[in-house]
Write a protein that holds these residues in place. Sequence first.
Motif, mmCIF file in Angstrom:
data_model
loop_
_atom_site.group_PDB
_atom_site.id
_atom_site.type_symbol
_atom_site.label_atom_id
_atom_site.label_comp_id
_atom_site.label_asym_id
_atom_site.label_seq_id
_atom_site.Cartn_x
_atom_site.Cartn_y
_atom_site.Cartn_z
ATOM 1 N N LYS A 137 54.361 49.392 27.876
ATOM 2 C CA LYS A 137 54.847 49.081 29.341
ATOM 3 C C LYS A 137 53.688 48.508 30.095
ATOM 4 C CE LYS A 137 58.623 49.740 30.738
ATOM 5 N NZ LYS A 137 59.700 49.060 30.577
ATOM 6 N N LEU A 138 52.312 48.922 29.916
ATOM 7 C CA LEU A 138 51.187 48.411 30.632
ATOM 8 C C LEU A 138 51.202 46.806 30.299
ATOM 9 C CD1 LEU A 138 48.851 48.792 32.375
ATOM 10 C CD2 LEU A 138 47.703 49.715 30.498
ATOM 11 N N GLU A 139 51.127 46.712 28.884
ATOM 12 C CA GLU A 139 51.068 45.066 28.408
ATOM 13 C C GLU A 139 52.157 44.302 29.002
ATOM 14 O OE1 GLU A 139 50.192 43.779 24.243
ATOM 15 O OE2 GLU A 139 49.858 45.974 23.937
ATOM 16 N N GLY A 140 53.502 44.884 29.112
ATOM 17 C CA GLY A 140 54.562 44.126 29.765
ATOM 18 C C GLY A 140 54.192 43.955 31.256
ATOM 19 N N LEU A 180 60.249 44.501 22.647
ATOM 20 C CA LEU A 180 61.364 44.426 23.924
ATOM 21 C C LEU A 180 60.425 44.625 25.313
ATOM 22 C CD1 LEU A 180 64.024 46.939 22.711
ATOM 23 C CD2 LEU A 180 64.011 44.825 23.127
ATOM 24 N N ASN A 181 59.308 45.502 25.115
ATOM 25 C CA ASN A 181 58.446 45.882 26.296
ATOM 26 C C ASN A 181 57.562 44.789 26.787
ATOM 27 O OD1 ASN A 181 60.172 47.910 26.028
ATOM 28 N ND2 ASN A 181 58.521 49.594 25.635
ATOM 29 N N VAL A 182 57.186 44.026 25.876
ATOM 30 C CA VAL A 182 56.030 42.807 26.117
ATOM 31 C C VAL A 182 56.695 41.336 26.039
ATOM 32 C CG1 VAL A 182 53.574 42.257 25.769
ATOM 33 C CG2 VAL A 182 54.616 44.421 25.280
ATOM 34 N N ALA A 210 66.362 46.362 30.640
ATOM 35 C CA ALA A 210 66.348 46.354 29.288
ATOM 36 C C ALA A 210 64.868 46.913 28.760
ATOM 37 C CB ALA A 210 66.941 45.401 28.505
ATOM 38 N N ALA A 211 64.943 47.492 27.757
ATOM 39 C CA ALA A 211 63.373 48.332 27.331
ATOM 40 C C ALA A 211 63.873 49.203 26.271
ATOM 41 C CB ALA A 211 62.715 48.935 28.448
ATOM 42 N N GLU A 212 62.607 49.478 25.516
ATOM 43 C CA GLU A 212 62.943 50.526 24.422
ATOM 44 C C GLU A 212 61.846 51.496 25.118
ATOM 45 O OE1 GLU A 212 64.211 51.507 21.603
ATOM 46 O OE2 GLU A 212 63.360 53.261 22.846
ATOM 47 N N ARG A 213 62.677 52.819 25.588
ATOM 48 C CA ARG A 213 61.916 53.730 26.664
ATOM 49 C C ARG A 213 61.735 55.066 25.968
ATOM 50 N NH1 ARG A 213 65.439 57.972 26.806
ATOM 51 N NH2 ARG A 213 67.729 57.240 26.691
ATOM 52 N N ARG A 214 62.304 55.082 24.608
ATOM 53 C CA ARG A 214 61.915 56.465 23.840
ATOM 54 C C ARG A 214 60.438 56.371 23.385
ATOM 55 N NH1 ARG A 214 67.099 55.700 20.587
ATOM 56 N NH2 ARG A 214 66.064 53.488 20.531
ATOM 57 N N ILE A 227 60.876 46.700 35.205
ATOM 58 C CA ILE A 227 60.611 48.176 35.384
ATOM 59 C C ILE A 227 59.583 48.447 34.541
ATOM 60 C CG2 ILE A 227 61.802 50.527 35.309
ATOM 61 C CD1 ILE A 227 63.127 48.350 37.664
ATOM 62 N N SER A 228 58.606 49.403 35.157
ATOM 63 C CA SER A 228 57.527 49.865 34.242
ATOM 64 C C SER A 228 57.691 51.458 34.369
ATOM 65 C CB SER A 228 56.244 49.106 34.633
ATOM 66 O OG SER A 228 55.252 49.696 33.780
#
Length: 304
Positions: free
Chosen positions: A137-140, A86-88, A68-72, A108-109
């Motif tokens: 995503k890097l912070e995640g 979501l991502n962190v 799960a993520a915000e990938r847009r 997943i990154s």
Amino acid sequence: MFKVAVIGGSGLLGRALVGELARQAGWQVVATTFSRPAPHAITLDIRDARAVEQFVEREAPDALVIAAAERRPDVCEHDPALARALNVDAVRTLAAAANRCGAWTLSISTDYVFDGAHPPYRHDAAPSPLNAYGRSKLEGERALLEATDLGCMLRLPLLYGPIVGWAESAVTSLVPAIAASVDGKPAVMDAWAIRYPTFTPDIAFVIRQMLEQHARGDTIRGIMQWSGDEPMTKYDIALRLAEALQLDARLTPQHTPTDATPRPHNCHLASDRLDALGIGRRTSFDTAIRQVLGAFPWRGDTAT
Ligand SMILES: NC(=O)c1ccc[n+]([C@@H]2O[C@H](COP(=O)([O-])OP(=O)(O)OC[C@H]3O[C@@H](n4cnc5c(N)ncnc54)[C@H](OP(=O)(O)O)[C@@H]3O)[C@@H](O)[C@H]2O)c1
């Protein structure tokens, strides 16, 4: 019984993963979804820390995979609070809860943690994201590795695979414009940024192999990377989609970037750590895209 929780089982990657893992004898898969409830899945909003903790405590999985993520990138640029939640923050909460019950967390990154100027990138190359998505995503990644010593981040490039709508993947999202160009204006396609489209069933196979290593007591920790090995611009992808769809498309290459959100030029990820473990599978783009298009047939209708 080896129990795996898949967070985001309704997404492009999550569906391929749930399908792959559910076929393994002796494995139990618990999937969560958010806005798209599914018959055998649990609805979970990963922004709700208490609900996340209760879910992990109740299910007590051996491993937890976060798809799960915000990938847009455009959404992340305009809503950095959502990207962070979501991502962190959710990654940290999930990884900490999994760690408390002794479960391995795989999250997943993205290749967008790099600036794309000096490919190929090994897992230990210095990240330098160009946009809000890559930064979140890097912070995640950092949040996960701080929250658990039983954690692994898998960086991936552009994904494509079985879809429920053209817009689900940046590969298939080109189809409506390609189709419209047959009888209309030529479709302008980016011929600048180099991507390595990677097939979600291949990634699901890779993740299954990583889970098998964990089940054998040989847990993979830290940053891993996986990538397809065919470099393509969106213009190249569009040519191959048009050929697969047998459309007489009129495509014009655009040799300079025009995106509102800055995107990297070439983030080719080196997959050497997984290669060294004998983990991997790469289906050729032309074979895989025909499978995708065959399962979501071209009906001359690009509305979905
Ligand atoms: N797509 C790419 O090209 C690409 C490239 C590199 C890396 N990645 C990474 O790969 C991973 C999977 O991406 P994807 O393309 O499969 O994403 P996706 O298709 O957009 O799926 C996103 C998933 O997140 C879930 N979700 C969204 N908001 C949620 C919330 N508040 N609580 C719980 N779940 C929520 C969605 O559930 P519902 O659908 O049920 O709402 C869905 O299952 C992500 O980490 C992404 O950053 C993707």
